[in-house]
Write a protein that holds these residues in place. Structure first.
Motif, PDB file in Angstrom:
ATOM      1  N   ALA B  18     -12.591   0.413   6.499  1.00 47.85           N
ATOM      2  CA  ALA B  18     -11.262   0.330   5.887  1.00 47.85           C
ATOM      3  C   ALA B  18     -11.090  -1.024   5.205  1.00 47.85           C
ATOM      4  O   ALA B  18     -11.613  -2.034   5.679  1.00 47.85           O
ATOM      5  N   TRP B  19     -10.389  -1.022   4.089  1.00 47.51           N
ATOM      6  CA  TRP B  19     -10.126  -2.256   3.336  1.00 47.51           C
ATOM      7  C   TRP B  19      -8.643  -2.330   2.996  1.00 47.51           C
ATOM      8  O   TRP B  19      -8.009  -1.311   2.710  1.00 47.51           O
ATOM      9  N   ARG B  20      -8.112  -3.535   3.018  1.00 50.58           N
ATOM     10  CA  ARG B  20      -6.769  -3.784   2.507  1.00 50.58           C
ATOM     11  C   ARG B  20      -6.936  -4.164   1.045  1.00 50.58           C
ATOM     12  O   ARG B  20      -7.632  -5.137   0.709  1.00 50.58           O
ATOM     13  N   ILE B  21      -6.360  -3.372   0.164  1.00 52.68           N
ATOM     14  CA  ILE B  21      -6.524  -3.609  -1.282  1.00 52.68           C
ATOM     15  C   ILE B  21      -5.200  -4.115  -1.848  1.00 52.68           C
ATOM     16  O   ILE B  21      -4.180  -3.433  -1.757  1.00 52.68           O
ATOM     17  N   GLU B  22      -5.248  -5.312  -2.382  1.00 56.25           N
ATOM     18  CA  GLU B  22      -4.035  -5.964  -2.879  1.00 56.25           C
ATOM     19  C   GLU B  22      -3.618  -5.392  -4.231  1.00 56.25           C
ATOM     20  O   GLU B  22      -4.393  -4.704  -4.898  1.00 56.25           O
ATOM     21  N   ALA B  23      -2.386  -5.729  -4.632  1.00 55.18           N
ATOM     22  CA  ALA B  23      -1.839  -5.218  -5.893  1.00 55.18           C
ATOM     23  C   ALA B  23      -2.693  -5.625  -7.091  1.00 55.18           C
ATOM     24  O   ALA B  23      -2.798  -4.888  -8.077  1.00 55.18           O
ATOM     25  N   ASP B  24      -3.351  -6.781  -7.001  1.00 54.26           N
ATOM     26  CA  ASP B  24      -4.180  -7.239  -8.123  1.00 54.26           C
ATOM     27  C   ASP B  24      -5.599  -6.664  -8.074  1.00 54.26           C
ATOM     28  O   ASP B  24      -6.447  -7.032  -8.872  1.00 54.26           O
ATOM     29  N   GLY B  25      -5.860  -5.762  -7.118  1.00 58.16           N
ATOM     30  CA  GLY B  25      -7.169  -5.120  -7.051  1.00 58.16           C
ATOM     31  C   GLY B  25      -8.160  -5.839  -6.145  1.00 58.16           C
ATOM     32  O   GLY B  25      -9.217  -5.293  -5.821  1.00 58.16           O
ATOM     33  N   GLN B  26      -7.840  -7.068  -5.751  1.00 58.90           N
ATOM     34  CA  GLN B  26      -8.716  -7.762  -4.809  1.00 58.90           C
ATOM     35  C   GLN B  26      -8.632  -7.079  -3.449  1.00 58.90           C
ATOM     36  O   GLN B  26      -7.612  -6.479  -3.120  1.00 58.90           O
TER      37      GLN B  26
END
Lengths: 290, 290
Positions: B18-26
């Motif tokens: 699982a990954w946390r994907i930020e609004a900027d795509g990072q």
């Protein structure tokens, strides 16, 4: 030595069968169980042999199969192909002189490949000895590790093994496909389609396809086992089938299933009973040593 | 909906990441464990999802893989090929509206065959979206069930599965060959020889031959694993290799092993990172639904 009566034991990885063979060649008092050498792992073999004698008779004993490996009594070595019945008799290992003997295994060595067996050679050469198969023949023994043998002038000159039966059991018992299939294969269209596809395609792709076909409703759980078996047998046999008839040395239902597979690919097959072949082989070897 | 930050989960049979994907795509806060759906068997899925949120953040969640099967949250169905990223986004199943979604699986149907997958499509289409592979490409994802996909004009039009990884594990963990081999395959001559032989011969015969070769001293226990892996991969890939380069979407060391196998058979291969592909795919789908 006794009057010629002896006990012949076919003692493999998974099962063992024993017969009391009379001086006149007739056999009786069959014993069969699942005390194969994979269970023994080399432990308690002398006690197992004594127990067999208590059941069948206090007689000399001739054993073939993986009983001659580290998982059985111990490694009794291997003869090198080509091998005839008299070579087997001459190569007999006496673990108790005149009383208890184990047949050596066989190896086939060439530049390109090596192969090994223990016990199947007795059936092949016994079948030749008793006229169940000709002295020049292409032989197949279906099973956990199927053997394809080439017999020339009554001797086994070459053989090839395939892990067909073991692979079927691995997939049935341990894979995701096993969850969507019945345990046993049957003859018929699903088996034959599998044979044709297995002879021509990539096995690992075709096997996965069975699971997909069940899940998408194109293949029943019963037909899944038959198709899987067909794929594997088709893959195994396609390299061996040609103008020569295949002499199957087998028990049922495996003999008929292989015959159907061979005929599906345009070959011809004849079935010889593997128990008759084993009895003939061990009897001839025993007479030779007497 | 949130500010665009979300959790992307690749939840398969054996593992989940699982990954946390930020609004900027990072992306950040990676979580990986072996709580695959084969372990869950459909039990306690809501609690597992809640626990993931406690670890990564109380955010919307997009999941792909066998979490969308009966062993996971439940069967969320399958789209039919050809499929593009926007089809996946439109086919999203919301198990909690606006907050928790699962991607449907895929099926390929033709007269001759059917095939199924769950989750691999996100990597393939994500790799296209982010320019890791071209919009027309032959794709291979090595693994437990390897996938070969054909991408045309940015859509996945066809795919084929092979049980290569599962078969290797079955043999290593449950077969007689497993007893005479090291657990891991490595690149090199034994692997390459296996690839060449596997591309041309009967797999069930070649596999048994590995055991015979170890027992006769022609193959080391370490080389046995490499040869076995080569045989299976060679058998799998030979049907797919041609003039087109193969775009491998893989983790190491499997990506390099497949590249070596493809080059051994005269093909060309390029490796794209499967995590980058998954992040790109889920991000594009998430933006599409926003």
């Amino acid at each position: 030595m006794s009057d010629g009566t002896f006990i012949a034991v076919d003692w493999g990885n998974s099962n063992r069968r024993a017969w009391r063979i009379e001086a006149d060649g007739q056999f009786s008092h069959v014993h069969a169980d699942d005390r194969g050498t994979l269970k023994l792992k080399g432990q308690g073999v002398a006690a197992e042999i004594a127990a067999l004698r208590r059941t069948i008779g206090d007689l000399p004993m001739l054993m073939a199969g993986t009983i001659g490996s580290a998982d059985g009594w111990g490694d009794v070595g291997r003869l090198t192909c080509p091998v005839g019945l008299s070579d087997l008799a001459d190569g007999l290992i006496w673990i108790e002189p005149g009383r208890t003997a184990i047949l050596p295994g066989l190896k086939y060595l060439s530049e390109e490949r090596v192969d090994i067996l223990r016990g199947e050679d007795v059936q092949i050469l016994g079948a030749v000895e008793s006229g169940l198969i000709p002295r020049d023949a292409l032989v197949c023994q279906p099973g956990t590790h199927s053997k394809w043998g080439l017999v020339k002038q009554g001797r086994l000159v070459e053989f090839t093994s395939a892990m067909t039966g073991e692979a079927f059991a691995l997939i049935r018992d341990h894979s995701l496909i096993g969850e969507v299939m019945e345990p046993h294969a049957q003859s018929g269209p699903a088996f034959q389609d599998g044979v044709r596809d297995g002879a021509n395609g990539d096995l690992l792709t075709l096997l996965f396809g069975c699971r997909a076909a069940v899940m998408m409703g194109r293949l029943s759980r019963a037909d899944c086992a038959s198709r899987l078996s067909g794929l594997m047998i088709g893959s195994e046999i396609s390299a061996h089938i040609g103008a020569k008839p295949v002499h199957l040395i087998a028990t049922e239902p495996l003999g008929s299933l292989y015959k159907e597979a061979i005929e599906t690919l345009g070959g011809t097959a004849l079935i010889a009973d593997c128990i008759s072949a084993f009895i003939a082989g061990t009897t001839a070897i025993w007479r030779h040593t007497a």
